[in-house]
Design a protein around this motif. Sequence first.
Motif, PDB file in Angstrom:
ATOM      1  N   PRO A 143       0.782  -1.237   0.000  1.00 17.31           N
ATOM      2  CA  PRO A 143       0.000   0.000   0.000  1.00 17.31           C
ATOM      3  C   PRO A 143       0.819   1.295   0.000  1.00 17.31           C
ATOM      4  O   PRO A 143       0.435   2.254  -0.630  1.00 17.31           O
ATOM      5  CB  PRO A 143      -0.831  -0.109   1.277  1.00 17.31           C
ATOM      6  N   PHE A 144       1.945   1.327   0.667  1.00 24.05           N
ATOM      7  CA  PHE A 144       2.737   2.557   0.681  1.00 24.05           C
ATOM      8  C   PHE A 144       4.192   2.292   0.325  1.00 24.05           C
ATOM      9  O   PHE A 144       5.077   3.071   0.666  1.00 24.05           O
ATOM     10  CB  PHE A 144       2.595   3.295   2.024  1.00 24.05           C
ATOM     11  N   ILE A 145       4.439   1.193  -0.391  1.00 28.45           N
ATOM     12  CA  ILE A 145       5.810   0.834  -0.738  1.00 28.45           C
ATOM     13  C   ILE A 145       5.941   0.679  -2.251  1.00 28.45           C
ATOM     14  O   ILE A 145       5.178  -0.057  -2.878  1.00 28.45           O
ATOM     15  CB  ILE A 145       6.243  -0.474  -0.042  1.00 28.45           C
ATOM     16  N   ASN A 146       6.892   1.392  -2.826  1.00 31.62           N
ATOM     17  CA  ASN A 146       7.210   1.296  -4.243  1.00 31.62           C
ATOM     18  C   ASN A 146       8.590   0.670  -4.388  1.00 31.62           C
ATOM     19  O   ASN A 146       9.371   0.646  -3.450  1.00 31.62           O
ATOM     20  CB  ASN A 146       7.200   2.686  -4.895  1.00 31.62           C
ATOM     21  N   TYR A 147       8.880   0.203  -5.592  1.00 28.31           N
ATOM     22  CA  TYR A 147      10.159  -0.454  -5.835  1.00 28.31           C
ATOM     23  C   TYR A 147      10.860   0.207  -7.009  1.00 28.31           C
ATOM     24  O   TYR A 147      10.261   0.444  -8.047  1.00 28.31           O
ATOM     25  CB  TYR A 147       9.927  -1.938  -6.128  1.00 28.31           C
ATOM     26  N   GLY A 148      12.139   0.541  -6.804  1.00 30.47           N
ATOM     27  CA  GLY A 148      12.976   1.113  -7.860  1.00 30.47           C
ATOM     28  C   GLY A 148      14.023   0.108  -8.288  1.00 30.47           C
ATOM     29  O   GLY A 148      13.772  -1.094  -8.312  1.00 30.47           O
ATOM     30  N   TYR A 149      15.209   0.572  -8.610  1.00 35.38           N
ATOM     31  CA  TYR A 149      16.310  -0.316  -8.988  1.00 35.38           C
ATOM     32  C   TYR A 149      16.962  -0.861  -7.724  1.00 35.38           C
ATOM     33  O   TYR A 149      17.880  -0.284  -7.176  1.00 35.38           O
ATOM     34  CB  TYR A 149      17.370   0.435  -9.788  1.00 35.38           C
ATOM     35  N   GLN A 150      16.472  -1.991  -7.219  1.00 31.00           N
ATOM     36  CA  GLN A 150      16.980  -2.648  -6.018  1.00 31.00           C
ATOM     37  C   GLN A 150      16.723  -1.862  -4.731  1.00 31.00           C
ATOM     38  O   GLN A 150      17.313  -2.148  -3.694  1.00 31.00           O
ATOM     39  CB  GLN A 150      18.482  -2.967  -6.139  1.00 31.00           C
ATOM     40  N   TRP A 151      15.877  -0.862  -4.768  1.00 30.78           N
ATOM     41  CA  TRP A 151      15.537  -0.067  -3.591  1.00 30.78           C
ATOM     42  C   TRP A 151      14.029  -0.057  -3.409  1.00 30.78           C
ATOM     43  O   TRP A 151      13.276   0.107  -4.375  1.00 30.78           O
ATOM     44  CB  TRP A 151      16.020   1.379  -3.735  1.00 30.78           C
ATOM     45  N   TYR A 152      13.595  -0.209  -2.178  1.00 36.07           N
ATOM     46  CA  TYR A 152      12.198  -0.007  -1.819  1.00 36.07           C
ATOM     47  C   TYR A 152      12.060   1.421  -1.339  1.00 36.07           C
ATOM     48  O   TYR A 152      12.876   1.901  -0.545  1.00 36.07           O
ATOM     49  CB  TYR A 152      11.764  -0.965  -0.702  1.00 36.07           C
ATOM     50  N   ILE A 153      11.047   2.107  -1.826  1.00 32.39           N
ATOM     51  CA  ILE A 153      10.770   3.471  -1.405  1.00 32.39           C
ATOM     52  C   ILE A 153       9.503   3.403  -0.560  1.00 32.39           C
ATOM     53  O   ILE A 153       8.395   3.194  -1.070  1.00 32.39           O
ATOM     54  CB  ILE A 153      10.598   4.425  -2.606  1.00 32.39           C
ATOM     55  N   TYR A 163       5.887   6.101   4.427  1.00 28.80           N
ATOM     56  CA  TYR A 163       5.074   5.750   5.582  1.00 28.80           C
ATOM     57  C   TYR A 163       4.015   6.804   5.852  1.00 28.80           C
ATOM     58  O   TYR A 163       4.274   8.003   5.755  1.00 28.80           O
ATOM     59  CB  TYR A 163       5.947   5.566   6.821  1.00 28.80           C
ATOM     60  N   PRO A 164       2.803   6.374   6.202  1.00 30.97           N
ATOM     61  CA  PRO A 164       1.735   7.319   6.514  1.00 30.97           C
ATOM     62  C   PRO A 164       2.108   8.278   7.640  1.00 30.97           C
ATOM     63  O   PRO A 164       1.556   9.364   7.737  1.00 30.97           O
ATOM     64  CB  PRO A 164       0.574   6.407   6.936  1.00 30.97           C
ATOM     65  N   SER A 165       3.058   7.892   8.482  1.00 29.91           N
ATOM     66  CA  SER A 165       3.475   8.737   9.602  1.00 29.91           C
ATOM     67  C   SER A 165       4.226   9.977   9.153  1.00 29.91           C
ATOM     68  O   SER A 165       4.521  10.851   9.954  1.00 29.91           O
ATOM     69  CB  SER A 165       4.376   7.949  10.553  1.00 29.91           C
ATOM     70  N   GLY A 166       4.564  10.060   7.864  1.00 26.38           N
ATOM     71  CA  GLY A 166       5.232  11.251   7.342  1.00 26.38           C
ATOM     72  C   GLY A 166       6.688  11.054   6.981  1.00 26.38           C
ATOM     73  O   GLY A 166       7.408  12.023   6.756  1.00 26.38           O
ATOM     74  N   PHE A 167       7.145   9.819   6.912  1.00 28.97           N
ATOM     75  CA  PHE A 167       8.549   9.543   6.622  1.00 28.97           C
ATOM     76  C   PHE A 167       8.683   8.786   5.316  1.00 28.97           C
ATOM     77  O   PHE A 167       7.860   7.940   4.993  1.00 28.97           O
ATOM     78  CB  PHE A 167       9.172   8.672   7.724  1.00 28.97           C
ATOM     79  N   THR A 168       9.740   9.082   4.598  1.00 26.00           N
ATOM     80  CA  THR A 168      10.121   8.267   3.454  1.00 26.00           C
ATOM     81  C   THR A 168      11.406   7.551   3.836  1.00 26.00           C
ATOM     82  O   THR A 168      12.357   8.177   4.305  1.00 26.00           O
ATOM     83  CB  THR A 168      10.347   9.124   2.197  1.00 26.00           C
ATOM     84  N   VAL A 169      11.395   6.230   3.668  1.00 24.80           N
ATOM     85  CA  VAL A 169      12.570   5.423   3.958  1.00 24.80           C
ATOM     86  C   VAL A 169      12.957   4.706   2.672  1.00 24.80           C
ATOM     87  O   VAL A 169      12.132   4.053   2.042  1.00 24.80           O
ATOM     88  CB  VAL A 169      12.295   4.382   5.069  1.00 24.80           C
ATOM     89  N   TYR A 170      14.214   4.873   2.275  1.00 26.51           N
ATOM     90  CA  TYR A 170      14.759   4.153   1.132  1.00 26.51           C
ATOM     91  C   TYR A 170      15.486   2.943   1.706  1.00 26.51           C
ATOM     92  O   TYR A 170      16.371   3.086   2.535  1.00 26.51           O
ATOM     93  CB  TYR A 170      15.720   5.037   0.341  1.00 26.51           C
ATOM     94  N   ASN A 171      15.069   1.746   1.259  1.00 27.60           N
ATOM     95  CA  ASN A 171      15.561   0.522   1.866  1.00 27.60           C
ATOM     96  C   ASN A 171      16.030  -0.443   0.792  1.00 27.60           C
ATOM     97  O   ASN A 171      15.349  -0.643  -0.209  1.00 27.60           O
ATOM     98  CB  ASN A 171      14.423  -0.103   2.678  1.00 27.60           C
ATOM     99  N   THR A 172      17.196  -1.016   0.999  1.00 28.99           N
ATOM    100  CA  THR A 172      17.660  -2.100   0.148  1.00 28.99           C
ATOM    101  C   THR A 172      18.109  -3.244   1.050  1.00 28.99           C
ATOM    102  O   THR A 172      18.528  -3.008   2.184  1.00 28.99           O
ATOM    103  CB  THR A 172      18.789  -1.649  -0.809  1.00 28.99           C
TER     104      THR A 172
END
Length: 181
Positions: A21-31, A34-43
């Motif tokens: 629901p709030f997670i997108n996928y790029g080139y080996q990274w999850y974007i 979060y509804p709490s107001g944060f963006t976390v880039y995760n690999t």
Amino acid sequence: QQLIDTAWLNKTFGKYFISAPFINYGYQWYICNYPSGFTVYNTAGGGDQYINVIPALNMVIVMTGKNFSGDNRNNGLLRFHIMQSNPKFKSILLKKTNKILKSDTVLETSFGLSVISRDLFECGLYNESIKIANMVISRNEANYRLYLRNGMSYYMLDHQVKATESFQKSISLNPDKTYLE
């Protein structure tokens, strides 16, 4: 000295696939927006190796591990508690919460509100957690976990009757009580 071209970074963090629901996928990274107001880039790598970049908190979390059992349930919780240790975290979370509570029209989904309620609870902001959770309950879209968290919040605020009511509702929605184990 910048080692990686800005254009490549922009492509890397592009949104090419929606995986939750709030997670997108790029080139080996999850974007993760979060509804709490944060963006976390995760690999992630094998064995619980993670890199998390949280620009709003000016924070990078790197976890290395050798967990090849497949049980990685605690990774999100660990990341959350590390994020929570940043003094800006509560400020951003409360700003988002106050914006929602003051709005006549709440555009957040019930899932998003549930995530915000959980984050507020984990930060010890029990009154705010209850207010956000009650918005989901008023939509008749609450699940047993939301009632359980509300019960714990009421308990922490020493509202025993409301705590008991919330716990009973939680049990009625999940009669097998597996979450109590």
